[in-house]
Write an enzyme that holds these catalytic residues in place. Structure first.
Site: not given
Length: 269
Positions: A142, A189, A212
């Site tokens: 947007h 996640a 990492r």
């Protein structure tokens, strides 16, 4: 209560329980048939007319929102989960997005259920990229420059997205316009990714940052807390190591693998 009445009610209760179990089994069997019949493949595309859909690729039923499919190219041996959105453009419309694909998905890609791939600018997903459930990848966002106009009515920004081969996108992760992920990148996640991510990096957070990274001279830094598990071979100990159920990639028939480097696409007869 007399004993004969107890027997009678026990028989009635048992019959009702049997009917419930039978009905459940019938419903599950019927639903599996519907899922198999509604799945989309190169041989059975249904109403969807993708620019390309490779051999062995399957879109599970029920599919999510799909439009602009002439500009969507799917590689071979991909698994597209249930309710996955694949869209080119902002809404279904009779528009021409040019001669090139806008969404290009490589071979052996897995996209988890309830994920969304929404494109206005090109999105390229490399070979063997794995996405968990509810992953959101978009090349459009947007804009809100005009303070007097509703944000949803302002023309959005768009920038190409590239996800390198062999990467993993965790559940609920988001990849924003302009992101460029290298090879074998891990997205934790719930992360929100923008900008460039180098090869062999692990990113986490919102916005995502490198936590990492692997390099040939130093290995993983910071070092891994636990070594990676070794994949068992065809003769590895297991429930039935000497039989056909032995685990390991060599025990899986080639036509059932996602990793198909030596398998040729069948030719038409």
């Amino acid at each position: 209560m007399p004993e004969n009445k107890n027997v009678f009610f026990s028989l009635l209760s048992g019959a009702a329980a049997w009917r419930r179990r039978a009905t459940t089994r019938l419903v599950h069997r019927a639903w599996r048939r519907v899922q198999n019949a509604g799945a989309v493949t190169a041989e059975r595309p249904g109403l969807l007319r993708f620019g390309r859909i490779g051999w062995g690729t399957r879109l599970a039923f029920p599919q999510g929102t799909v439009f602009g499919e002439p500009w969507i190219h799917l590689g071979a041996c991909c698994i597209i989960g249930e309710q996955v959105t694949l869209t080119v453009g902002l809404a279904p419309a009779d528009l021409d997005y040019g001669p090139d694909p806008v969404i290009r998905i490589g071979d052996g890609v897995v996209i988890g259920r309830d994920s969304h791939i929404v494109a206005l600018a090109p999105i390229v997903i490399g070979d063997k990229v794995y996405c968990g459930p509810n992953v959101y990848v978009t090349s459009t966002n947007h804009s809100y420059e005009d303070p007097d106009q509703a944000i949803g009515e302002q023309w959005p920004h768009a920038a190409p997205v590239e996800i390198g081969a062999g990467s993993w996108l965790g559940v609920d992760s988001v990849v924003l316009p302009g992101a460029r992920l290298g090879r074998n990148v891990v997205v934790a996640a719930g992360s929100v990714v923008r900008g460039e991510v180098p090869d062999h990096a692990v990113v986490a957070g919102a916005p995502a940052r490198i936590v990492r990274r692997w390099a040939p001279d130093t290995g993983w830094q910071p070092p891994l807390r636990t070594p990676g598990p070794a994949a068992p071979g065809p003769s590895a100990p297991g429930p039935s190591a000497s039989g056909p159920s032995a685990s390991g990639p060599d025990s899986v028939p080639p036509e059932q693998r996602l990793d198909l480097p030596g398998l040729e696409t069948p030719t038409a007869t």
